[in-house]
Design an enzyme around this catalytic site. Structure first.
Site, short mmCIF file in Angstrom:
data_model
loop_
_atom_site.label_atom_id
_atom_site.label_comp_id
_atom_site.label_asym_id
_atom_site.label_seq_id
_atom_site.Cartn_x
_atom_site.Cartn_y
_atom_site.Cartn_z
CB SER A 1 10.17 33.64 33.08
OG SER A 1 9.22 32.82 33.74
CD GLU B 1 14.66 20.78 25.35
OE1 GLU B 1 15.34 20.60 24.33
OE2 GLU B 1 14.73 21.81 26.04
CE LYS C 1 12.11 27.96 28.44
NZ LYS C 1 13.29 27.33 29.06
#
Lengths: 417, 264
Positions: A398, A132, A110
């Site tokens: 991830s 969010e 991210k």
């Protein structure tokens, strides 16, 4: 190493965007085949137009590229290693590599997008950042880049997720972000996204909305995919070094909205030698009501500004999704994945909670790596596809599992040992 | 002639339009509320199609939508209710709702049923005019159903002009940058209201978002042809949810509300 998007020159207006150069073939209205577009109320039109008219131009500026490159390297710790996993490979009788996005600063992929978007927001003169978050990984990444730049940060998070991802909530607060628990709907990612959109409608001038996945109105899916494309860009070089050619036989990534998969697939989408697999959160099973396996049970619809595959009832009301993984607990998938599913380019497989949990423990015991629950869904795909000893398979790991320790502890009973 | 055009031609000013959520507080209240609003002197109504994820709405309308869905409201039931009362309703009815329920229902079928239920116009906030023109304008034209656009204080002049040109009936002026249920001082938006009037001198304009009483309605009527009230009305009817003589109390509440706005 030069990111794909860095090679793209762009004009100053909507009409001169060279969108054909995006690897995912978006048309001028932001559609990937039948999916995508910008289905937004008039209140958001100026915000989205501003972004649309400037994102490619800004991303092409040399000082932007220089600063992003520096931050990705010195702040986030890129490139992330491509690790050959020997015991996992022996177990599955194949050659398995892990793309270690879990080793990035803040613990997941991210940060790639958050860094890109904060530089974009800065150049757009925005003073206030909203986001969010589901698992909290995107919230933490956004809170981190806001601290880095000294910008106000408000993170919307479903009240259910605030509870099940407590460590990430604490991290965000320590970083100076205001975490707003959202109590509407199922109190998860979808509801947090609604609330972030409402905030953006009410604060159109000074606020940038850092969307965390390849969802939302055009140009967000393209923007986020370009910032995540660094994942597969690094793989090109790393694979050449390790196996003597820039591409593997298969890539596996988990898909909630789909940003880590978009980044891992990016440079291979047009290479027919590479099989692509996406792992969805099936919850208790794609054939049960408690699921988030959109590809398996969804149909075309419009949510959060984009035409996508959606979990909905016969009257178009959105079905509440369920997955043990907060990051996959979303009733839709981004437009590029909806399209890649429709064309068959990517095979999407539903992975249940239990399959993901078992895959997490397996990786931990075989390689000494505790994966995030989201990434564990990708690992579980190893049991579902045909593998051979000659195959080179890359799994996009991830995120790391620190935030999921409560779940792992209670499922495996580590507190009773 | 479309009833909306007729309304603005026969009564140019002080047009009062009320928004309420279909199927709220109870599933079958839709028809009673419609009839009472007309009898009490509302000029037009916007019937809200409830949606699970109303991204441009504040808490009051979110909750009313949630309750309406729990009550079992859906488009088939709404059309049946409207058809039942069609003969008694002379004021224009507008359906307002998010795109997904309409898209899932099928736009062609939706428009057809709108016409047979006596609906004159549609407001779909998350269907931008460009995508409306591309995919749906011909279907709307065939049924003489009006697509009503929104403008906001941030909408550029050229776009306001285009929205006025490409739509029919009236233009919905969102008073401030906000979701529904905000309480702005409308006078602070006067420059914007006057700017829109100057760009669209001949287009009927209604102001919505932030009108909740006689005073704010009068301000709206000063700068436009009238105003739209939603949240304040829903709050009012919500209060009667558990009265003994429920239907009577509901109608009384709606009547009081309109009389109060009208100042009589």
């Amino acid at each position: 190493m030069t990111a794909h998007y860095l090679k793209i020159s762009s004009g100053k207006t909507k009409n001169t965007h060279k969108m054909e150069e995006s690897i995912y073939n978006i048309d001028k209205d932001g559609f990937y085949g039948d999916f995508g577009g910008a289905f937004i109320p008039e209140m958001l039109q100026p915000n989205v137009d501003e972004l649309l008219e400037s994102y490619l131009r800004i991303m092409d500026e040399s000082d932007f590229k220089k600063e992003l490159r520096m931050l990705l390297t010195d702040f986030a710790g890129r490139p992330s290693p491509l690790y050959f996993a020997p015991r996992l490979s022996a177990h599955y009788k194949s050659k398995i590599f892990l793309k270690r996005e879990d080793l990035n600063h803040t613990g997941s992929h991210k940060i790639n997008n958050a860094l890109g978007q904060i530089l974009l927001a800065e150049r757009l003169g925005k003073k206030r950042i909203i986001a969010e978050t589901g698992a909290g990984q995107h919230g933490v990444a956004t809170a981190t880049v806001c601290a880095l730049k000294g910008l106000e940060c408000i993170v919307y998070m479903g009240a259910t997720d605030v509870e099940r991802q407590a460590p990430n909530v604490a991290r965000m607060r320590m970083l100076g972000a205001k975490v707003v628990p959202v109590t509407s709907g199922n109190k998860t990612l979808k509801d947090a996204t609604n609330e972030a959109i409402r905030d953006w409608i009410s604060n159109p001038a000074d606020t940038h909305y850092i969307i965390g996945s390849v969802v939302g109105p055009h140009p967000y899916p393209d923007l986020v995919a370009r910032f995540q494309s660094i994942i597969s860009e690094e793989m090109l070089e790393q694979l050449t070094e390790k196996i003597g050619r820039p591409y593997p036989d298969a890539i596996i990534a988990c898909v909630g909205g789909g940003s880590n998969a978009a980044g891992a697939f990016y440079h291979y989408i047009n290479n027919p030698n590479v099989k692509l697999f996406g792992a969805e959160g099936a919850g208790k099973g794609a054939d049960t009501p408690e699921t988030a396996a959109t590809m398996a049970v969804g149909s075309i619809g419009i949510l959060h500004g984009s035409k996508i595959l959606l979990m909905q009832d016969k009257y178009g009301q959105i079905t509440e999704p369920y997955s043990i993984s907060a990051g996959l607990d979303y009733p839709g998938v981004g437009p590029m994945h909806s399209h890649l599913h429709a064309t068959g380019r990517v095979t999407y497989l539903p992975i249940t909670d239990t399959e993901a949990l078992d895959a997490a423990l397996e990786l931990t015991r075989l390689e000494g790596i505790i994966p995030a629950l989201e990434s564990s869904h990708a690992l579980a795909v190893l049991n579902k596809i045909k593998l051979t000893p000659e195959m080179n398979v890359v799994i996009n790991l991830s995120g790391r599992g620190d935030k999921d320790m409560d779940t792992y502890t209670s499922y495996f009973g580590f507190d009773n040992e | 002639m479309n009833k909306i055009d007729n309304l603005f031609q026969t009564k140019g000013n002080d047009i009062l339009s009320i928004y309420f959520t279909a199927g709220f507080p109870n599933l079958d209240d839709t028809t009673a509320i419609l009839q009472q609003l007309q009898d009490s002197g509302a000029d037009m109504v916007e019937v809200g199609i409830p949606f699970s994820d109303p991204m441009a709405d504040g808490v009051v309308i979110q909750e009313s939508s949630h309750h309406a869905l729990q009550n079992g409201m859906n488009l088939d039931i709404l059309f049946e209710q409207l058809e039942k009362i069609k003969a008694n309703i002379t004021m224009p009815i507008i359906l307002m709702g998010y795109l997904n329920p309409v898209f899932k229902y099928g736009m062609e079928k939706f428009c057809k049923r709108c016409i047979s239920a006596g609906v004159s116009g549609v407001i779909i906030p998350d269907l931008p005019i460009e995508l409306y023109i591309k995919d749906y304008a011909t279907i709307f034209a065939k049924s003489n159903l009006f697509y009503i656009p929104l403008v906001t204080p941030q909408t550029p002049d050229q776009r306001i002009e285009m929205l006025g040109r490409e739509s029919k009936g009236f233009v919905y002026m969102v008073s401030t940058a906000s979701i529904t249920g905000s309480r702005p001082n409308l006078e602070n938006s006067s420059d914007y209201f006057l700017r829109v009037r100057k760009i669209l001198p001949d287009t009927p304009l209604l102001i919505g978002f932030g009108i909740q009483d006689a005073s704010s309605f009068n301000t709206a009527s000063k700068y436009a042809n009238g105003g739209i009230i939603g949240t304040a009305f829903i709050k009012a009817v919500k209060e009667v949810s558990d009265q003994v003589d429920y239907k009577h109390a509901l109608c009384q509440k709606a009547d009081d509300f309109i009389k109060n706005i009208r100042g009589n």
